[in-house]
Design a protein around this motif. Structure first.
Motif, mmCIF file in Angstrom:
data_model
loop_
_atom_site.group_PDB
_atom_site.id
_atom_site.type_symbol
_atom_site.label_atom_id
_atom_site.label_comp_id
_atom_site.label_asym_id
_atom_site.label_seq_id
_atom_site.Cartn_x
_atom_site.Cartn_y
_atom_site.Cartn_z
ATOM 1 N N VAL A 1 4.303 -2.960 10.975
ATOM 2 C CA VAL A 1 2.888 -3.304 10.985
ATOM 3 C C VAL A 1 2.727 -4.735 10.485
ATOM 4 C CG1 VAL A 1 0.630 -2.734 10.029
ATOM 5 C CG2 VAL A 1 2.265 -0.922 10.540
ATOM 6 N N LEU A 2 2.015 -5.543 11.234
ATOM 7 C CA LEU A 2 1.727 -6.917 10.841
ATOM 8 C C LEU A 2 0.365 -6.916 10.160
ATOM 9 C CD1 LEU A 2 2.641 -9.891 11.052
ATOM 10 C CD2 LEU A 2 1.371 -10.006 13.183
ATOM 11 N N LEU A 3 0.357 -6.979 8.809
ATOM 12 C CA LEU A 3 -0.881 -6.929 8.045
ATOM 13 C C LEU A 3 -1.541 -8.296 7.958
ATOM 14 C CD1 LEU A 3 0.257 -4.678 5.096
ATOM 15 C CD2 LEU A 3 -1.103 -4.018 7.058
ATOM 16 N N HIS A 4 -0.749 -9.304 7.901
ATOM 17 C CA HIS A 4 -1.195 -10.678 7.729
ATOM 18 C C HIS A 4 -0.054 -11.522 8.267
ATOM 19 C CE1 HIS A 4 -2.177 -14.331 5.397
ATOM 20 N NE2 HIS A 4 -3.409 -13.875 5.459
ATOM 21 N N PRO A 5 -0.264 -12.755 8.649
ATOM 22 C CA PRO A 5 0.845 -13.529 9.216
ATOM 23 C C PRO A 5 2.113 -13.554 8.352
ATOM 24 C CG PRO A 5 -1.196 -14.708 9.534
ATOM 25 C CD PRO A 5 -1.527 -13.491 8.706
ATOM 26 N N GLU A 6 1.970 -13.436 7.026
ATOM 27 C CA GLU A 6 3.144 -13.464 6.153
ATOM 28 C C GLU A 6 3.557 -12.083 5.650
ATOM 29 O OE1 GLU A 6 0.336 -15.477 4.867
ATOM 30 O OE2 GLU A 6 0.918 -17.018 6.291
ATOM 31 N N VAL A 7 2.767 -11.050 5.924
ATOM 32 C CA VAL A 7 3.034 -9.726 5.368
ATOM 33 C C VAL A 7 3.378 -8.743 6.484
ATOM 34 C CG1 VAL A 7 2.106 -7.822 3.996
ATOM 35 C CG2 VAL A 7 1.432 -10.171 3.482
ATOM 36 N N ILE A 8 4.593 -8.255 6.456
ATOM 37 C CA ILE A 8 5.044 -7.274 7.433
ATOM 38 C C ILE A 8 5.493 -6.037 6.662
ATOM 39 C CG2 ILE A 8 6.747 -6.759 9.203
ATOM 40 C CD1 ILE A 8 6.860 -9.770 9.752
ATOM 41 N N MET A 9 4.934 -4.888 7.006
ATOM 42 C CA MET A 9 5.327 -3.642 6.348
ATOM 43 C C MET A 9 5.685 -2.613 7.393
ATOM 44 S SD MET A 9 2.605 -3.271 3.230
ATOM 45 C CE MET A 9 3.477 -1.958 2.436
ATOM 46 N N ARG A 10 6.570 -1.726 7.012
ATOM 47 C CA ARG A 10 6.946 -0.622 7.890
ATOM 48 C C ARG A 10 6.034 0.557 7.634
ATOM 49 N NH1 ARG A 10 12.077 1.172 5.994
ATOM 50 N NH2 ARG A 10 11.333 0.327 4.060
ATOM 51 N N GLU A 11 5.740 1.299 8.674
ATOM 52 C CA GLU A 11 5.034 2.572 8.537
ATOM 53 C C GLU A 11 6.066 3.668 8.707
ATOM 54 O OE1 GLU A 11 1.822 3.193 11.222
ATOM 55 O OE2 GLU A 11 0.449 1.965 10.055
ATOM 56 N N ILE A 12 6.083 4.600 7.779
ATOM 57 C CA ILE A 12 7.017 5.721 7.835
ATOM 58 C C ILE A 12 6.214 7.009 7.737
ATOM 59 C CG2 ILE A 12 9.036 6.801 6.788
ATOM 60 C CD1 ILE A 12 9.615 4.113 5.446
ATOM 61 N N GLN A 13 6.470 7.924 8.629
ATOM 62 C CA GLN A 13 5.786 9.214 8.561
ATOM 63 C C GLN A 13 6.238 9.943 7.297
ATOM 64 O OE1 GLN A 13 6.313 11.466 12.134
ATOM 65 N NE2 GLN A 13 5.490 9.847 13.435
ATOM 66 N N LEU A 14 5.335 10.693 6.709
ATOM 67 C CA LEU A 14 5.605 11.376 5.451
ATOM 68 C C LEU A 14 6.847 12.247 5.524
ATOM 69 C CD1 LEU A 14 4.806 12.078 2.559
ATOM 70 C CD2 LEU A 14 3.284 13.826 3.483
ATOM 71 N N ARG A 15 6.989 13.002 6.600
ATOM 72 C CA ARG A 15 8.155 13.901 6.687
ATOM 73 C C ARG A 15 9.460 13.117 6.717
ATOM 74 N NH1 ARG A 15 5.867 14.565 11.882
ATOM 75 N NH2 ARG A 15 7.156 13.599 13.489
ATOM 76 N N ASP A 16 9.461 11.934 7.354
ATOM 77 C CA ASP A 16 10.667 11.115 7.384
ATOM 78 C C ASP A 16 10.918 10.458 6.031
ATOM 79 O OD1 ASP A 16 11.083 11.732 10.073
ATOM 80 O OD2 ASP A 16 9.827 10.052 10.732
ATOM 81 N N ILE B 1 4.460 1.630 4.253
ATOM 82 C CA ILE B 1 3.241 2.430 4.292
ATOM 83 C C ILE B 1 3.647 3.837 4.711
ATOM 84 C CG2 ILE B 1 1.004 2.763 5.413
ATOM 85 C CD1 ILE B 1 1.018 -0.277 5.975
ATOM 86 N N ILE B 2 3.259 4.833 3.919
ATOM 87 C CA ILE B 2 3.542 6.224 4.249
ATOM 88 C C ILE B 2 2.320 6.773 4.990
ATOM 89 C CG2 ILE B 2 4.139 8.505 3.358
ATOM 90 C CD1 ILE B 2 6.258 6.333 2.813
ATOM 91 N N THR B 3 2.550 7.353 6.156
ATOM 92 C CA THR B 3 1.449 7.892 6.948
ATOM 93 C C THR B 3 1.550 9.406 7.056
ATOM 94 O OG1 THR B 3 2.640 7.646 9.042
ATOM 95 C CG2 THR B 3 1.283 5.789 8.338
ATOM 96 N N ARG B 4 0.394 10.035 7.204
ATOM 97 C CA ARG B 4 0.320 11.469 7.465
ATOM 98 C C ARG B 4 -0.610 11.631 8.658
ATOM 99 N NH1 ARG B 4 -1.726 14.875 2.671
ATOM 100 N NH2 ARG B 4 0.338 14.411 1.892
ATOM 101 N N HIS B 5 -0.113 12.253 9.706
ATOM 102 C CA HIS B 5 -0.869 12.436 10.948
ATOM 103 C C HIS B 5 -1.372 11.093 11.496
ATOM 104 C CE1 HIS B 5 -0.592 16.655 10.058
ATOM 105 N NE2 HIS B 5 -1.275 16.503 8.937
ATOM 106 N N GLY B 6 -0.554 10.045 11.332
ATOM 107 C CA GLY B 6 -0.876 8.734 11.868
ATOM 108 C C GLY B 6 -1.823 7.891 11.033
ATOM 109 N N LYS B 7 -2.275 8.435 9.893
ATOM 110 C CA LYS B 7 -3.208 7.690 9.040
ATOM 111 C C LYS B 7 -2.497 7.239 7.759
ATOM 112 C CE LYS B 7 -7.230 10.153 10.705
ATOM 113 N NZ LYS B 7 -8.316 11.049 10.374
ATOM 114 N N PRO B 8 -2.718 5.995 7.314
ATOM 115 C CA PRO B 8 -2.093 5.523 6.078
ATOM 116 C C PRO B 8 -2.553 6.345 4.884
ATOM 117 C CG PRO B 8 -3.109 3.701 7.281
ATOM 118 C CD PRO B 8 -3.521 4.966 7.963
#
Length: 106
Positions: free
Chosen positions: A19-34, A53-60
């Protein structure tokens, strides 16, 4: 496409999205189960500065980041303290208007 501009991140987790949050900030989204299945790796990544970022059902739902980064972010001075610490000199600010307020006619 944005994905071609992003740095290559190791694919340690099954369902990881970058996920590109800001030009300098890149974070990964990981599903909760993973994240549950690979918690040690997620924590190790966070310690190295790779927050996720931990997501559940696609939501942060939560963010995993290293303790040092959390400490840095949680000790931000208040706006008032920043203003008081500003290196202002005489003449930097305009003179205050001391005239009485105008009559609003109410």
């Amino acid at each position: 496409m944005i994905s071609s501009l992003l740095p290559r991140l190791p694919n340690r987790h099954k369902m990881t999205t970058v996920v590109l949050l800001h030009p300098e900030v890149i974070m990964r989204e990981i599903q909760l189960r993973d994240a549950k299945a690979s918690l040690s790796a997620v924590v190790a990544d966070a310690r190295r500065g790779e927050a996720a970022i931990i997501t559940r059902h696609g939501k942060p739902e939560a963010v995993i980041l290293g303790f040092e980064e959390w400490q840095r972010l949680s000790h931000v001075p208040s706006f008032g303290k920043l203003l008081m610490a500003a290196p202002l000199e005489k003449g930097d600010l305009p003179r205050r208007n001391t005239a009485p307020p105008r009559d609003s006619g109410l």
